[in-house]
Motif scaffolding. Structure first.
Motif, PDB file in Angstrom:
ATOM      1  N   SER A   4      35.396  23.251  33.183  1.00  0.00           N
ATOM      2  CA  SER A   4      36.850  23.190  33.152  1.00  0.00           C
ATOM      3  C   SER A   4      37.486  24.132  32.144  1.00  0.00           C
ATOM      4  N   TYR A   5      36.873  24.315  30.993  1.00  0.00           N
ATOM      5  CA  TYR A   5      37.511  25.085  29.938  1.00  0.00           C
ATOM      6  C   TYR A   5      36.642  26.242  29.462  1.00  0.00           C
ATOM      7  N   ARG A   6      35.904  26.819  30.347  1.00  0.00           N
ATOM      8  CA  ARG A   6      35.070  27.952  29.971  1.00  0.00           C
ATOM      9  C   ARG A   6      35.903  29.236  30.007  1.00  0.00           C
ATOM     10  N   SER A   7      35.434  30.233  29.274  1.00  0.00           N
ATOM     11  CA  SER A   7      36.121  31.523  29.322  1.00  0.00           C
ATOM     12  C   SER A   7      35.431  32.400  30.354  1.00  0.00           C
ATOM     13  N   ILE A   8      36.234  33.255  30.981  1.00  0.00           N
ATOM     14  CA  ILE A   8      35.707  34.111  32.039  1.00  0.00           C
ATOM     15  C   ILE A   8      36.536  35.391  32.073  1.00  0.00           C
ATOM     16  N   ILE A   9      35.877  36.489  32.340  1.00  0.00           N
ATOM     17  CA  ILE A   9      36.562  37.758  32.568  1.00  0.00           C
ATOM     18  C   ILE A   9      36.318  38.117  34.023  1.00  0.00           C
ATOM     19  N   LEU A  10      37.389  38.249  34.776  1.00  0.00           N
ATOM     20  CA  LEU A  10      37.298  38.623  36.180  1.00  0.00           C
ATOM     21  C   LEU A  10      37.567  40.118  36.286  1.00  0.00           C
ATOM     22  N   THR A  11      36.648  40.855  36.864  1.00  0.00           N
ATOM     23  CA  THR A  11      36.771  42.307  36.912  1.00  0.00           C
ATOM     24  C   THR A  11      37.106  42.781  38.322  1.00  0.00           C
ATOM     25  N   ALA A  12      37.983  43.781  38.392  1.00  0.00           N
ATOM     26  CA  ALA A  12      38.414  44.313  39.680  1.00  0.00           C
ATOM     27  C   ALA A  12      37.509  45.432  40.182  1.00  0.00           C
ATOM     28  N   ASP A  13      36.733  46.046  39.269  1.00  0.00           N
ATOM     29  CA  ASP A  13      35.851  47.141  39.687  1.00  0.00           C
ATOM     30  C   ASP A  13      34.715  47.311  38.677  1.00  0.00           C
ATOM     31  N   ALA A  14      33.828  48.241  38.986  1.00  0.00           N
ATOM     32  CA  ALA A  14      32.648  48.463  38.145  1.00  0.00           C
ATOM     33  C   ALA A  14      33.023  48.952  36.750  1.00  0.00           C
ATOM     34  N   ASN A  15      34.081  49.756  36.639  1.00  0.00           N
ATOM     35  CA  ASN A  15      34.504  50.242  35.317  1.00  0.00           C
ATOM     36  C   ASN A  15      34.951  49.097  34.422  1.00  0.00           C
ATOM     37  N   GLN A  16      35.721  48.181  34.973  1.00  0.00           N
ATOM     38  CA  GLN A  16      36.154  47.026  34.194  1.00  0.00           C
ATOM     39  C   GLN A  16      34.963  46.179  33.774  1.00  0.00           C
ATOM     40  N   ALA A  17      34.017  45.983  34.653  1.00  0.00           N
ATOM     41  CA  ALA A  17      32.831  45.192  34.334  1.00  0.00           C
ATOM     42  C   ALA A  17      32.038  45.856  33.217  1.00  0.00           C
ATOM     43  N   ALA A  18      31.848  47.166  33.307  1.00  0.00           N
ATOM     44  CA  ALA A  18      31.100  47.889  32.278  1.00  0.00           C
ATOM     45  C   ALA A  18      31.812  47.804  30.934  1.00  0.00           C
ATOM     46  N   THR A  19      33.127  47.948  30.933  1.00  0.00           N
ATOM     47  CA  THR A  19      33.893  47.859  29.691  1.00  0.00           C
ATOM     48  C   THR A  19      33.779  46.471  29.086  1.00  0.00           C
ATOM     49  N   ALA A  20      33.945  45.459  29.899  1.00  0.00           N
ATOM     50  CA  ALA A  20      33.857  44.081  29.406  1.00  0.00           C
ATOM     51  C   ALA A  20      32.482  43.800  28.815  1.00  0.00           C
ATOM     52  N   ALA A  25      29.010  42.967  24.145  1.00  0.00           N
ATOM     53  CA  ALA A  25      27.792  43.360  23.428  1.00  0.00           C
ATOM     54  C   ALA A  25      28.122  43.847  22.020  1.00  0.00           C
ATOM     55  N   GLU A  26      29.175  44.626  21.890  1.00  0.00           N
ATOM     56  CA  GLU A  26      29.597  45.132  20.573  1.00  0.00           C
ATOM     57  C   GLU A  26      29.971  43.985  19.640  1.00  0.00           C
ATOM     58  N   LEU A  27      30.712  43.026  20.153  1.00  0.00           N
ATOM     59  CA  LEU A  27      31.095  41.870  19.339  1.00  0.00           C
ATOM     60  C   LEU A  27      29.873  41.053  18.938  1.00  0.00           C
ATOM     61  N   GLY A  28      28.917  40.939  19.838  1.00  0.00           N
ATOM     62  CA  GLY A  28      27.683  40.223  19.521  1.00  0.00           C
ATOM     63  C   GLY A  28      26.908  40.910  18.410  1.00  0.00           C
ATOM     64  N   ARG A  29      26.768  42.235  18.510  1.00  0.00           N
ATOM     65  CA  ARG A  29      26.052  42.989  17.477  1.00  0.00           C
ATOM     66  C   ARG A  29      26.759  42.899  16.124  1.00  0.00           C
TER      67      ARG A  29
END
Length: 88
Positions: A4-20, A25-29
């Motif tokens: 119910s309260y999970r976060s999600i990023i919905l991407t419209a194309d491959a570029n958006q997915a790669a950026t997300a 990954a950067e935030l994790g590192r």
């Protein structure tokens, strides 16, 4: 994390997915958060516009207990951590 309260990023194309994926990954590192990022990154398949009363909820109800006690602190923390990336 529940459904119910999970976060999600919905991407419209491959570029958006790669950026997300790159940003997560950067935030994790950088250990930007105390816990691992569990936000799902998935393709957008359908879009349902929210009812008007859901739109801009925080802006319209900043004094509601959840907004004042949780959301405001999260926004402040985000703005502090990522000030250099925010649009001016």
């Amino acid at each position: 994390v529940g459904d119910s309260y999970r976060s999600i990023i919905l991407t419209a194309d491959a570029n958006q997915a790669a950026t997300a994926k790159a940003v997560v990954a950067e935030l994790g590192r950088a250990h930007a958060y105390d816990k691992p990022i569990v936000t799902e990154i998935v393709p957008l398949t359908k879009f349902y516009r929210a009812e008007q009363y859901h739109m801009h909820y925080y802006d319209q109800h900043p004094h509601e207990p959840y907004c004042a006690g949780v959301v405001a602190a999260e926004i402040k923390s985000f703005r502090t951590k990522f000030q250099d990336r925010l649009k001016r």
